[in-house]
Design an enzyme around this catalytic site. Sequence first.
Site, short mmCIF file in Angstrom:
data_model
loop_
_atom_site.label_atom_id
_atom_site.label_comp_id
_atom_site.label_asym_id
_atom_site.label_seq_id
_atom_site.Cartn_x
_atom_site.Cartn_y
_atom_site.Cartn_z
N THR A 121 0.91 -1.22 -0.08
CA THR A 121 -0.03 -0.04 -0.14
C THR A 121 1.04 1.06 -0.17
O THR A 121 1.70 1.62 0.91
CB THR A 121 -0.98 -0.19 1.22
OG1 THR A 121 -1.74 -1.16 1.31
CG2 THR A 121 -2.03 1.21 1.17
N LYS A 168 -7.57 1.59 -2.80
CA LYS A 168 -7.22 1.01 -1.38
C LYS A 168 -7.33 2.03 -0.49
O LYS A 168 -7.78 1.90 0.82
CB LYS A 168 -5.68 0.40 -1.46
CG LYS A 168 -4.94 -0.15 -0.36
CD LYS A 168 -5.61 -0.97 0.40
CE LYS A 168 -5.03 -1.32 1.67
NZ LYS A 168 -5.56 -2.72 2.25
N LYS A 180 -0.24 4.93 8.68
CA LYS A 180 0.52 5.06 7.35
C LYS A 180 -0.43 5.15 6.09
O LYS A 180 -0.62 6.02 5.57
CB LYS A 180 1.38 3.85 6.98
CG LYS A 180 2.20 4.04 5.49
CD LYS A 180 2.49 2.75 4.91
CE LYS A 180 1.56 2.09 4.41
NZ LYS A 180 2.07 0.88 3.81
#
Length: 299
Positions: free
Chosen positions: A100, A175, A250
């Site tokens: 990601t 995502k 994150k």
Amino acid sequence: MVDEIANIAFIGLGAMGAGMAANLAKAGYRVYAFDVVAEAVSAAVSAGCLATNSIGEAVADAHVVITMLPTGDHVREVHAGAGGVLAHACKGALLLDCSTIAVEDARSLAAQAEAHGFAMCDAPVSGGVTAAQAGTLTFMVGGSSNHVEASKPVLSAMGKAVIHAGEAGAGQAAKICNNMLLAVTMIGTCEAFVLAERLGLDPKAFFDIASQSSGQSWSMTSYAPVPGLVPTAPSNRDFANGFAGALMLKDLRLALQANDSVDLRPALALKAEEIYSEYVVNYAPNRDFSGVIDMLRNR
Ligand code: NAD
């Protein structure tokens, strides 16, 4: 691009990559495994992969190169750094980054790969460690249709769904939108369990009701933050081996960065960033993100 994919380089054999590489080996691919942690490579060998000592060695005969690394900096270093994938991969290799990372990073890496003669797709995943082990991940893929089609047999060996989201970067866009939602629903689910506890409700009774009512979500039914409700949830193992709070933070920061780029200020995602920042500072950063319930309980 190669017609037949038999050899795969797998770089990044951590919580997610270990299970994914094992499933590729189980599906009959020759998997050249590399990680900077030697024990991770040994574990991959026990799962049917072949050990390699460098990125160059891993990609030398690979038709497909898969990366599953913590952040965009790691992905950039592994691809564009000295001794990296772009310098050593076979002509025509298809590069699939399942980490990601930021939408902009994915787009610029795909352009860089193209300039070196490689096709690259961003293919981040949803599902967590249990799904990585079980081969039931969902892949959201950004890239040209023909490259995404070519990636499908390989990704299907590790997942239950492969969805073409759009051009390069679109997989990462999907995502971070998904994880921004997850960050918020998990905090909401934890707050509801804490309130239920304080009101004297049995957590199991609350779970049985909410999981079949309008409060239902993945955070509730697949990842309940209270032990004894969903057997595979990290809450049953003191929040070990799950999706690290630091990684959720994150992702949330990537989502906020993307919000900034389109002039949005999402109230709940901004608050969630504050909450997970506090969680990561006060608890182990690799503790699962659903463990935030302990912090909320103590407020
Ligand atoms: P992890 O930290 O467990 O694994 C990353 C692995 O990469 C480690 O084994 C590390 O040694 C290796 N690595 C780092 N730098 C390297 C390099 N230069 N060369 C080779 N190997 C290197 O992380 P993870 O939980 O497996 O997550 C990987 C990615 O997947 C992240 O981007 C994360 O956001 C995403 N993700 C994780 C989950 C989850 O539940 N853990 C779910 C969905 C997506």
